[in-house]
Design a protein around this motif. Structure first.
Motif, PDB file in Angstrom:
ATOM      1  N   ARG A  67     -14.698  16.867  13.536  1.00 48.64           N
ATOM      2  CA  ARG A  67     -15.069  16.634  14.944  1.00 48.64           C
ATOM      3  C   ARG A  67     -15.701  17.881  15.572  1.00 48.64           C
ATOM      4  O   ARG A  67     -15.385  18.255  16.696  1.00 48.64           O
ATOM      5  N   LEU A  68     -16.612  18.519  14.832  1.00 47.13           N
ATOM      6  CA  LEU A  68     -17.339  19.693  15.317  1.00 47.13           C
ATOM      7  C   LEU A  68     -18.729  19.239  15.753  1.00 47.13           C
ATOM      8  O   LEU A  68     -19.633  19.087  14.932  1.00 47.13           O
ATOM      9  N   ALA A  69     -18.892  19.005  17.034  1.00 47.71           N
ATOM     10  CA  ALA A  69     -20.107  18.382  17.555  1.00 47.71           C
ATOM     11  C   ALA A  69     -21.365  19.204  17.286  1.00 47.71           C
ATOM     12  O   ALA A  69     -22.333  18.696  16.713  1.00 47.71           O
ATOM     13  N   TRP A  70     -21.386  20.451  17.718  1.00 43.45           N
ATOM     14  CA  TRP A  70     -22.618  21.240  17.588  1.00 43.45           C
ATOM     15  C   TRP A  70     -22.960  21.580  16.141  1.00 43.45           C
ATOM     16  O   TRP A  70     -24.132  21.485  15.756  1.00 43.45           O
ATOM     17  N   PRO A  71     -21.998  21.970  15.305  1.00 45.81           N
ATOM     18  CA  PRO A  71     -22.356  22.171  13.894  1.00 45.81           C
ATOM     19  C   PRO A  71     -22.884  20.895  13.234  1.00 45.81           C
ATOM     20  O   PRO A  71     -23.802  20.951  12.417  1.00 45.81           O
ATOM     21  N   THR A  72     -22.324  19.729  13.611  1.00 46.07           N
ATOM     22  CA  THR A  72     -22.826  18.463  13.063  1.00 46.07           C
ATOM     23  C   THR A  72     -24.276  18.246  13.478  1.00 46.07           C
ATOM     24  O   THR A  72     -25.110  17.848  12.655  1.00 46.07           O
TER      25      THR A  72
END
Length: 93
Positions: A67-72
């Motif tokens: 659930r890592l938005a920016w790295p995704t």
């Protein structure tokens, strides 16, 4: 030394599947970047882009699981750019 060990163990314990996908990502991107560095005077991107693509794709899944938005988002962008770059290197675009 214990802090370093705990850092890695914490990552492993928090999500074992994501941990192994991150390891695969690391290995594929490491090999692709080393290949590009060794052949820097004339790299054959037809073989380098797939390594970056697989590395990026496995990282997207691992980051999504954690659930890592920016790295995704960032690695998702890299995945798309690597597909485009591979098409260019193959003369398809």
């Amino acid at each position: 030394m214990n802090a370093i060990k705990e850092f890695w163990m914490s990552s492993y314990r928090s999500d074992k599947i994501a941990f192994y996908f991150e390891m695969a990502s690391f290995i594929f991107i490491l090999i692709a970047s080393m290949t590009m560095a060794i052949t820097a005077d004339n790299p054959d991107m037809r073989y380098i882009y797939p390594g970056y693509f697989i590395g990026s794709l496995t990282a997207v899944y691992a980051h999504w699981r954690r659930r890592l938005a920016w790295p995704t988002m960032l690695v998702g962008y890299f995945t798309i750019v690597n597909v485009f770059g591979w098409f260019v290197s193959m003369g398809l675009i």
